[in-house]
Scaffold this motif. Structure first.
Motif, mmCIF file in Angstrom:
data_model
loop_
_atom_site.group_PDB
_atom_site.id
_atom_site.type_symbol
_atom_site.label_atom_id
_atom_site.label_comp_id
_atom_site.label_asym_id
_atom_site.label_seq_id
_atom_site.Cartn_x
_atom_site.Cartn_y
_atom_site.Cartn_z
ATOM 1 N N UNK A 111 110.021 -0.381 46.779
ATOM 2 C CA UNK A 111 109.496 0.713 45.950
ATOM 3 C C UNK A 111 110.164 0.734 44.576
ATOM 4 N N UNK A 112 110.354 -0.437 44.002
ATOM 5 C CA UNK A 112 111.000 -0.508 42.691
ATOM 6 C C UNK A 112 109.979 -0.853 41.611
ATOM 7 N N UNK A 113 110.362 -0.581 40.366
ATOM 8 C CA UNK A 113 109.466 -0.888 39.253
ATOM 9 C C UNK A 113 109.710 -2.310 38.778
ATOM 10 N N UNK A 114 108.626 -2.993 38.442
ATOM 11 C CA UNK A 114 108.729 -4.361 37.962
ATOM 12 C C UNK A 114 107.672 -4.568 36.887
ATOM 13 N N UNK A 115 108.101 -4.768 35.645
ATOM 14 C CA UNK A 115 107.160 -4.936 34.543
ATOM 15 C C UNK A 115 107.712 -4.300 33.285
ATOM 16 N N UNK A 116 106.840 -3.869 32.396
ATOM 17 C CA UNK A 116 107.226 -3.271 31.121
ATOM 18 C C UNK A 116 106.965 -1.766 31.151
ATOM 19 N N UNK A 117 107.882 -1.026 30.523
ATOM 20 C CA UNK A 117 107.757 0.422 30.439
ATOM 21 C C UNK A 117 108.192 0.867 29.047
ATOM 22 N N UNK A 118 107.513 1.862 28.482
ATOM 23 C CA UNK A 118 107.876 2.352 27.151
ATOM 24 C C UNK A 118 107.472 3.808 26.981
ATOM 25 N N UNK A 119 108.238 4.516 26.173
ATOM 26 C CA UNK A 119 107.958 5.883 25.727
ATOM 27 C C UNK A 119 107.622 6.838 26.870
ATOM 28 N N UNK A 120 108.454 6.788 27.909
ATOM 29 C CA UNK A 120 108.355 7.758 28.995
ATOM 30 C C UNK A 120 108.965 9.073 28.516
ATOM 31 N N UNK A 121 108.205 10.151 28.605
ATOM 32 C CA UNK A 121 108.669 11.469 28.184
ATOM 33 C C UNK A 121 108.323 12.492 29.259
ATOM 34 N N UNK A 122 109.160 13.513 29.363
ATOM 35 C CA UNK A 122 108.972 14.534 30.393
ATOM 36 C C UNK A 122 108.964 15.920 29.756
ATOM 37 N N UNK A 123 108.001 16.730 30.158
ATOM 38 C CA UNK A 123 107.949 18.140 29.782
ATOM 39 C C UNK A 123 108.092 18.976 31.051
ATOM 40 N N UNK A 124 108.779 20.080 30.962
ATOM 41 C CA UNK A 124 108.939 20.966 32.112
ATOM 42 C C UNK A 124 107.781 21.929 32.273
ATOM 43 N N UNK A 125 106.611 21.524 31.797
ATOM 44 C CA UNK A 125 105.397 22.337 31.906
ATOM 45 C C UNK A 125 104.202 21.411 31.709
ATOM 46 N N UNK A 126 102.997 21.917 31.992
ATOM 47 C CA UNK A 126 101.781 21.127 31.792
ATOM 48 C C UNK A 126 101.395 21.193 30.315
ATOM 49 N N UNK A 127 101.452 20.068 29.619
ATOM 50 C CA UNK A 127 101.142 20.055 28.190
ATOM 51 C C UNK A 127 99.641 20.257 27.967
ATOM 52 N N UNK A 128 99.286 20.685 26.750
ATOM 53 C CA UNK A 128 97.876 20.932 26.443
ATOM 54 C C UNK A 128 97.191 19.649 25.969
ATOM 55 N N UNK A 129 95.890 19.771 25.687
ATOM 56 C CA UNK A 129 95.100 18.596 25.309
ATOM 57 C C UNK A 129 95.638 17.937 24.042
#
Length: 363
Positions: A111-129
């Motif tokens: 269950x590990x990640x393998x590949x490319x990842x970029x610009x992961x961001x987290x908000x503590x709420x549901x963001x709008x459109x």
């Protein structure tokens, strides 16, 4: 990402607490669907993701008891779930790229990640459109200022750091990182404008219980270097100018001789007597002057501006290594195996208003 028969799902992130190992986990399965666990509830949703080595932007949301997944800003699926409970954040750990089988560990090779990842961001709420659209159009680089946890914060190791305010709260501290040393080399990229305080602008200090100024290095308002080593203080020309341009400095000491180089060109040298080796049980602080071990910072001797690729060797490096440290620029590991590297320094807690600028390069 490409499909891997041995990985299902590829975990993007897992957030575990002392009371709930699956407080939040998000992964992509072999068939491209998303496997999400949150607060005791779980769901599998279509994402439209394809394992074909192309960049695809995904957004995972939860709000009003509803999970949603967007690909390239287009809704793929949503599901209403019940039973979601808030997790006590005490003792919580966030891991990128692995599933936590225990708090902060017991990672599962399936269950590990393998590949490319970029610009992961987290908000503590549901963001709008609008915010969701901005996240998509931003691409891999750049900052999303509204995020509670930004990609720059997640990936600060090796980044340019901006000491954005004149404050004694801005520093990086490392406990007992240095062995005995009679000589040293410090290389660093700096970019500073003129400031009313910060004289000198303190790059680093090393304090021990027996000698607070075991090693200090700063740049004065007139651009000269102020160095203290085992109580011996020298002031040398550095050629540094406070004009908001990137400049590379090297500070060296061997056999009583201090030297300063700017952009790999010698600016000043001076020989003093009476230096000896500081003790090893000290604390290094980046960006502040230590009035006592690990504290009593002086608001007139703090760093303000941009700093990158600071590395410390406990010996005088040769001309080749010094030249390569200059050529390396802001990014990447310098050659010569520093005793304390920028990667190690930036892996520590960034206290106060120190802002990673991971897209910035120099000169």
């Amino acid at each position: 990402m490409v499909a891997d028969d041995d990985i299902n799902p590829a975990t993007i992130l897992s957030y575990s607490t002392a009371s709930n190992l699956d407080a939040l986990s998000i992964g992509i399965k072999k068939d491209g669907s998303a496997e999400i666990a949150f607060g005791g509830a779980g769901a599998t949703l279509e994402t439209g993701f394809t394992h074909d080595n192309t960049w695809q932007h995904l957004v995972f949301l939860y709000g009003n008891r509803r999970f949603q997944v967007y690909k390239n800003n287009v809704l793929q699926e949503e599901k209403v779930v019940s039973g979601v409970a808030a997790s006590d954040p005490a003792g919580s750990i966030l891991v990128i790229g692995q599933h936590q089988g225990s708090l902060g560990g017991s990672f599962d090779s399936s269950k590990l990640f393998y590949g490319y990842m970029a610009n992961l961001n987290y908000w503590g709420y549901a963001i709008d459109d609008w915010a969701r659209g901005q996240a998509h159009t931003q691409g891999c680089a750049g900052s999303l200022s509204s995020a509670n946890l930004k990609w720059e914060t997640i990936t600060v190791v090796g980044c340019v750091l901006h000491f954005a305010t004149n404050s004694t709260s801005n520093f990086i501290q490392l406990s007992q990182p240095l062995a005995w040393f009679y000589s040293f080399t410090v290389t660093v990229w700096l970019k500073m404008g003129a400031v009313d305080n910060g004289d000198p602008a303190m790059i680093l200090t090393y304090a021990t219980p027996t000698k607070v100024d075991a090693l200090t290095i700063g740049i004065s308002r007139n651009g000269s270097a102020e160095i203290t080593f085992d109580g011996s203080k020298v002031t040398l020309a550095s050629g540094f100018t406070h004009n908001n341009t990137w400049q590379h400095l090297t500070f060296m000491h061997i056999n009583g001789k201090f030297q300063v180089y700017k952009n790999n060109v010698l600016q000043g040298e001076k020989t003093v007597s009476g230096t000896s080796a500081p003790s090893t049980n000290g604390i290094v602080v980046i960006g502040q002057y230590q009035g006592s071990v690990g504290g009593n910072f002086d608001s007139s001797k703090l760093f303000y501006g941009y700093m990158a690729n600071l590395n410390i060797w406990l010996y005088a490096i040769n001309d080749d290594t010094r030249g390569k440290a200059h050529q390396q620029g802001c990014k990447g590991s310098v050659q010569g195996s520093p005793d304390l590297s920028w990667e190690t320094i930036t892996g520590e807690t960034l206290s106060g208003d120190i802002q990673p600028q991971c897209a910035m390069t120099c000169p």
